[in-house]
Design a protein around this motif. Structure first.
Motif, PDB file in Angstrom:
ATOM      1  N   ILE A 206       0.856  -1.158  -0.173  1.00  0.00           N
ATOM      2  CA  ILE A 206      -0.129   0.046  -0.130  1.00  0.00           C
ATOM      3  C   ILE A 206       0.833   1.225   0.093  1.00  0.00           C
ATOM      4  CG2 ILE A 206      -1.784   1.367   1.308  1.00  0.00           C
ATOM      5  CD1 ILE A 206      -2.625  -1.289   0.102  1.00  0.00           C
ATOM      6  N   HIS A 207       0.501   2.161  -0.828  1.00  0.00           N
ATOM      7  CA  HIS A 207       1.382   3.414  -1.037  1.00  0.00           C
ATOM      8  C   HIS A 207       0.310   4.688  -0.383  1.00  0.00           C
ATOM      9  CE1 HIS A 207       4.562   1.627  -3.411  1.00  0.00           C
ATOM     10  NE2 HIS A 207       3.664   1.146  -3.921  1.00  0.00           N
ATOM     11  N   GLN A 208       1.204   5.591  -0.184  1.00  0.00           N
ATOM     12  CA  GLN A 208       0.672   6.772   0.465  1.00  0.00           C
ATOM     13  C   GLN A 208      -0.538   7.422  -0.459  1.00  0.00           C
ATOM     14  OE1 GLN A 208       3.407   9.949   2.024  1.00  0.00           O
ATOM     15  NE2 GLN A 208       2.203  11.623   0.648  1.00  0.00           N
ATOM     16  N   GLN A 209      -0.569   7.386  -1.963  1.00  0.00           N
ATOM     17  CA  GLN A 209      -1.389   7.811  -2.637  1.00  0.00           C
ATOM     18  C   GLN A 209      -2.686   6.905  -2.730  1.00  0.00           C
ATOM     19  OE1 GLN A 209       1.800   7.059  -3.754  1.00  0.00           O
ATOM     20  NE2 GLN A 209       1.621   5.586  -5.472  1.00  0.00           N
ATOM     21  N   ASP A 210      -2.461   5.744  -2.342  1.00  0.00           N
ATOM     22  CA  ASP A 210      -3.515   4.763  -2.272  1.00  0.00           C
ATOM     23  C   ASP A 210      -4.624   5.464  -0.938  1.00  0.00           C
ATOM     24  OD1 ASP A 210      -2.502   3.147  -4.394  1.00  0.00           O
ATOM     25  OD2 ASP A 210      -1.512   2.164  -2.773  1.00  0.00           O
ATOM     26  N   LEU A 211      -3.859   5.577   0.214  1.00  0.00           N
ATOM     27  CA  LEU A 211      -4.567   6.053   1.321  1.00  0.00           C
ATOM     28  C   LEU A 211      -5.419   7.376   1.008  1.00  0.00           C
ATOM     29  CD1 LEU A 211      -1.991   4.792   3.899  1.00  0.00           C
ATOM     30  CD2 LEU A 211      -4.351   3.987   3.541  1.00  0.00           C
ATOM     31  N   GLN A 212      -4.636   8.294   0.457  1.00  0.00           N
ATOM     32  CA  GLN A 212      -5.096   9.568   0.045  1.00  0.00           C
ATOM     33  C   GLN A 212      -6.143   9.676  -0.882  1.00  0.00           C
ATOM     34  OE1 GLN A 212      -1.267  11.399  -1.179  1.00  0.00           O
ATOM     35  NE2 GLN A 212      -0.777  12.273   0.862  1.00  0.00           N
ATOM     36  N   ALA A 213      -6.022   8.553  -1.784  1.00  0.00           N
ATOM     37  CA  ALA A 213      -7.164   8.456  -2.992  1.00  0.00           C
ATOM     38  C   ALA A 213      -8.471   8.185  -1.945  1.00  0.00           C
ATOM     39  CB  ALA A 213      -6.930   7.347  -3.899  1.00  0.00           C
ATOM     40  N   VAL A 214      -8.606   7.272  -1.033  1.00  0.00           N
ATOM     41  CA  VAL A 214      -9.460   6.745  -0.382  1.00  0.00           C
ATOM     42  C   VAL A 214     -10.223   7.985   0.493  1.00  0.00           C
ATOM     43  CG1 VAL A 214     -10.701   5.216   1.485  1.00  0.00           C
ATOM     44  CG2 VAL A 214      -8.903   4.303  -0.367  1.00  0.00           C
ATOM     45  N   VAL A 215      -9.309   8.664   1.203  1.00  0.00           N
ATOM     46  CA  VAL A 215      -9.613   9.722   1.922  1.00  0.00           C
ATOM     47  C   VAL A 215     -10.151  10.633   1.351  1.00  0.00           C
ATOM     48  CG1 VAL A 215      -8.761  11.401   3.674  1.00  0.00           C
ATOM     49  CG2 VAL A 215      -8.065   9.258   3.932  1.00  0.00           C
ATOM     50  N   ASN A 216      -9.703  10.938   0.174  1.00  0.00           N
ATOM     51  CA  ASN A 216     -10.172  12.341  -0.757  1.00  0.00           C
ATOM     52  C   ASN A 216     -11.291  11.847  -1.249  1.00  0.00           C
ATOM     53  OD1 ASN A 216      -7.897  13.924  -0.385  1.00  0.00           O
ATOM     54  ND2 ASN A 216      -7.069  12.988  -1.880  1.00  0.00           N
ATOM     55  N   ALA A 217     -11.732  10.662  -1.797  1.00  0.00           N
ATOM     56  CA  ALA A 217     -12.899  10.277  -2.253  1.00  0.00           C
ATOM     57  C   ALA A 217     -14.336  10.318  -1.192  1.00  0.00           C
ATOM     58  CB  ALA A 217     -12.741   8.990  -2.877  1.00  0.00           C
ATOM     59  N   LEU A 218     -13.672  10.093  -0.140  1.00  0.00           N
ATOM     60  CA  LEU A 218     -14.816   9.926   0.835  1.00  0.00           C
ATOM     61  C   LEU A 218     -15.200  11.273   1.347  1.00  0.00           C
ATOM     62  CD1 LEU A 218     -13.420   6.941   3.316  1.00  0.00           C
ATOM     63  CD2 LEU A 218     -15.381   6.969   1.962  1.00  0.00           C
ATOM     64  N   TRP A 219     -14.178  12.291   1.497  1.00  0.00           N
ATOM     65  CA  TRP A 219     -14.818  13.612   1.575  1.00  0.00           C
ATOM     66  C   TRP A 219     -15.404  14.142   0.533  1.00  0.00           C
ATOM     67  CZ3 TRP A 219     -14.347  15.003   6.225  1.00  0.00           C
ATOM     68  CH2 TRP A 219     -13.592  14.813   7.054  1.00  0.00           C
ATOM     69  N   GLN A 220     -15.317  13.815  -0.760  1.00  0.00           N
ATOM     70  CA  GLN A 220     -15.839  14.136  -2.198  1.00  0.00           C
ATOM     71  C   GLN A 220     -17.475  13.506  -1.862  1.00  0.00           C
ATOM     72  OE1 GLN A 220     -13.517  13.021  -5.249  1.00  0.00           O
ATOM     73  NE2 GLN A 220     -12.089  14.775  -5.074  1.00  0.00           N
ATOM     74  N   GLY A 221     -17.533  12.340  -1.009  1.00  0.00           N
ATOM     75  CA  GLY A 221     -18.873  11.682  -1.158  1.00  0.00           C
ATOM     76  C   GLY A 221     -19.517  12.333   0.139  1.00  0.00           C
ATOM     77  N   GLY A 222     -19.157  13.387   0.599  1.00  0.00           N
ATOM     78  CA  GLY A 222     -20.031  13.878   1.606  1.00  0.00           C
ATOM     79  C   GLY A 222     -19.747  13.448   3.108  1.00  0.00           C
ATOM     80  N   ALA A 223     -18.535  12.955   3.364  1.00  0.00           N
ATOM     81  CA  ALA A 223     -18.314  12.364   4.731  1.00  0.00           C
ATOM     82  C   ALA A 223     -18.417  13.323   5.765  1.00  0.00           C
ATOM     83  CB  ALA A 223     -16.953  11.642   4.818  1.00  0.00           C
ATOM     84  N   GLU A 224     -18.985  13.131   6.737  1.00  0.00           N
ATOM     85  CA  GLU A 224     -19.102  14.294   7.798  1.00  0.00           C
ATOM     86  C   GLU A 224     -17.911  14.284   8.630  1.00  0.00           C
ATOM     87  OE1 GLU A 224     -22.778  14.309   9.951  1.00  0.00           O
ATOM     88  OE2 GLU A 224     -23.843  13.433   8.255  1.00  0.00           O
ATOM     89  N   GLY A 225     -17.273  12.916   8.745  1.00  0.00           N
ATOM     90  CA  GLY A 225     -15.832  12.900   9.673  1.00  0.00           C
ATOM     91  C   GLY A 225     -15.411  11.255   8.915  1.00  0.00           C
ATOM     92  N   ILE A 226     -14.077  11.338   9.268  1.00  0.00           N
ATOM     93  CA  ILE A 226     -13.389  10.163   8.789  1.00  0.00           C
ATOM     94  C   ILE A 226     -12.080   9.903  10.162  1.00  0.00           C
ATOM     95  CG2 ILE A 226     -11.518   9.483   7.383  1.00  0.00           C
ATOM     96  CD1 ILE A 226     -12.585  11.023   5.108  1.00  0.00           C
ATOM     97  N   LYS A 227     -12.387   8.705  10.226  1.00  0.00           N
ATOM     98  CA  LYS A 227     -11.352   7.993  11.102  1.00  0.00           C
ATOM     99  C   LYS A 227     -10.427   7.210  10.469  1.00  0.00           C
ATOM    100  CE  LYS A 227     -12.049   4.659  13.834  1.00  0.00           C
ATOM    101  NZ  LYS A 227     -12.591   3.907  14.971  1.00  0.00           N
ATOM    102  N   VAL A 228      -9.116   7.441  10.530  1.00  0.00           N
ATOM    103  CA  VAL A 228      -7.954   6.411   9.853  1.00  0.00           C
ATOM    104  C   VAL A 228      -7.250   5.772  11.314  1.00  0.00           C
ATOM    105  CG1 VAL A 228      -5.885   6.238   8.889  1.00  0.00           C
ATOM    106  CG2 VAL A 228      -7.419   7.994   7.981  1.00  0.00           C
ATOM    107  N   MET A 229      -7.429   4.384  11.191  1.00  0.00           N
ATOM    108  CA  MET A 229      -7.070   3.720  12.270  1.00  0.00           C
ATOM    109  C   MET A 229      -7.872   4.176  13.315  1.00  0.00           C
ATOM    110  SD  MET A 229      -5.190   1.391  10.493  1.00  0.00           S
ATOM    111  CE  MET A 229      -4.162   0.507  11.672  1.00  0.00           C
ATOM    112  N   ASP A 230      -6.993   4.550  14.515  1.00  0.00           N
ATOM    113  CA  ASP A 230      -8.043   5.137  15.707  1.00  0.00           C
ATOM    114  C   ASP A 230      -7.939   6.592  15.817  1.00  0.00           C
ATOM    115  OD1 ASP A 230      -5.261   4.991  16.205  1.00  0.00           O
ATOM    116  OD2 ASP A 230      -5.357   4.125  18.171  1.00  0.00           O
ATOM    117  N   GLN A 231      -7.508   7.193  14.791  1.00  0.00           N
ATOM    118  CA  GLN A 231      -7.574   8.642  14.955  1.00  0.00           C
ATOM    119  C   GLN A 231      -8.323   9.543  13.926  1.00  0.00           C
ATOM    120  OE1 GLN A 231      -3.647  10.656  16.098  1.00  0.00           O
ATOM    121  NE2 GLN A 231      -2.712   8.845  14.923  1.00  0.00           N
TER     122      GLN A 231
END
Length: 259
Positions: free
Chosen positions: A147-172
């Motif tokens: 897994i690369h940094q851009q893979d994690l960033q792609a998921v986080v960015n897509a979730l924000w674009q999908g209207g996420a109200e809040g995101i947790k990565v691992m336990d943070q």
């Protein structure tokens, strides 16, 4: 009979002296270089076996120890923040409108808990012995299987674009200043270190979040590696969950005004 000046046994020939002197100098230089290498090796080792990975293991242990300590400090900081907010709410002199505005700002900042429907995306490295599962693709390089940094960033960015109200990565919990960074095969997030599998949980409309993931070009590229080389990918709806509030510092240490 040859002249003694031309004899190969003669030690007084100027030509012979000139011919052998560079060789002797080269020999001396080789021995000097070898001595320097031996001394450097001894000085580096300092009595230890430099062929082992013990120093790397010690560094890894230190990183894990600091990561664990940072986690404990985050929890302590969050508890103290709750105490401060409780004391401030007793008599802060603010109006109901001001209190509502502050609560909205805190919600957007991600410092308070967030409850709602959620889904979790899990990414993981491929098996180390993975091979190409589909014809026409090359056998994997080691870089293809992690897994690369851009893979994690792609998921986080897509979730924000999908209207996420809040995101947790691992336990943070993520906030506006959070940086998802990878060093080697590990994730470094807000001073703490994590290894795969990586779990990203988002609160929002599950259907919109799913569509945003599917529409992401970066995730579509990642899915090629999932199907060909076996990188891990799982999306699960979690029902109603509560994301923790961000408990770290919110001070900006490196931001500069735009001139």
């Amino acid at each position: 009979m040859s002249n003694s000046a031309d004899s190969p046994r003669s030690g007084s020939s100027p030509d012979r002296i000139r011919r052998f002197r560079p060789v002797r100098l080269l020999t001396v230089a080789v021995f000097a270089l070898a001595g320097l290498i031996f001394f450097t090796s001894f000085d580096t080792a300092k009595g230890t076996n430099i062929r082992t990975d013990a120093s790397l293991l010690r560094l890894s242990d230190l990183i894990q120890e600091r990561s664990h300590k940072n986690g404990q400090l985050d929890e302590s900081n969050g508890s103290l923040r709750d105490d401060v907010e409780t004391l401030a709410e007793r008599d802060n002199g603010s109006t109901a409108a001001e209190a509502a505005k502050l609560a909205a700002l805190e919600k957007n900042a991600g410092t308070h808990k967030l409850k709602g429907k959620a889904l979790t995306v899990t990414l993981d490295d491929a098996p180390p012995n993975a091979t190409a599962k589909l014809p026409g693709y090359p056998e994997p390089q080691p870089d293809y299987l992690v897994i690369h940094q851009q893979d994690l960033q792609a998921v986080v960015n897509a979730l924000w674009q999908g209207g996420a109200e809040g995101i947790k990565v691992m336990d943070q919990r993520l906030i506006s200043t959070s940086a998802v960074r990878c060093v080697g095969n590990t994730l470094i997030l807000q001073g703490r270190v994590y290894s795969p599998p990586y779990k990203i949980q988002a609160v929002g409309d599950p259907e919109r979040l799913q569509k945003a993931l599917s529409a992401s070009k970066a995730i579509q590229n990642y899915m090629v590696y999932v199907n060909v080389y076996g990188l891990g990918w799982k999306v699960e709806e979690d029902g109603t969950v509560t994301l923790p509030g961000y408990s770290g510092t919110v001070d900006l240490h490196y931001a500069k005004p735009v001139e």
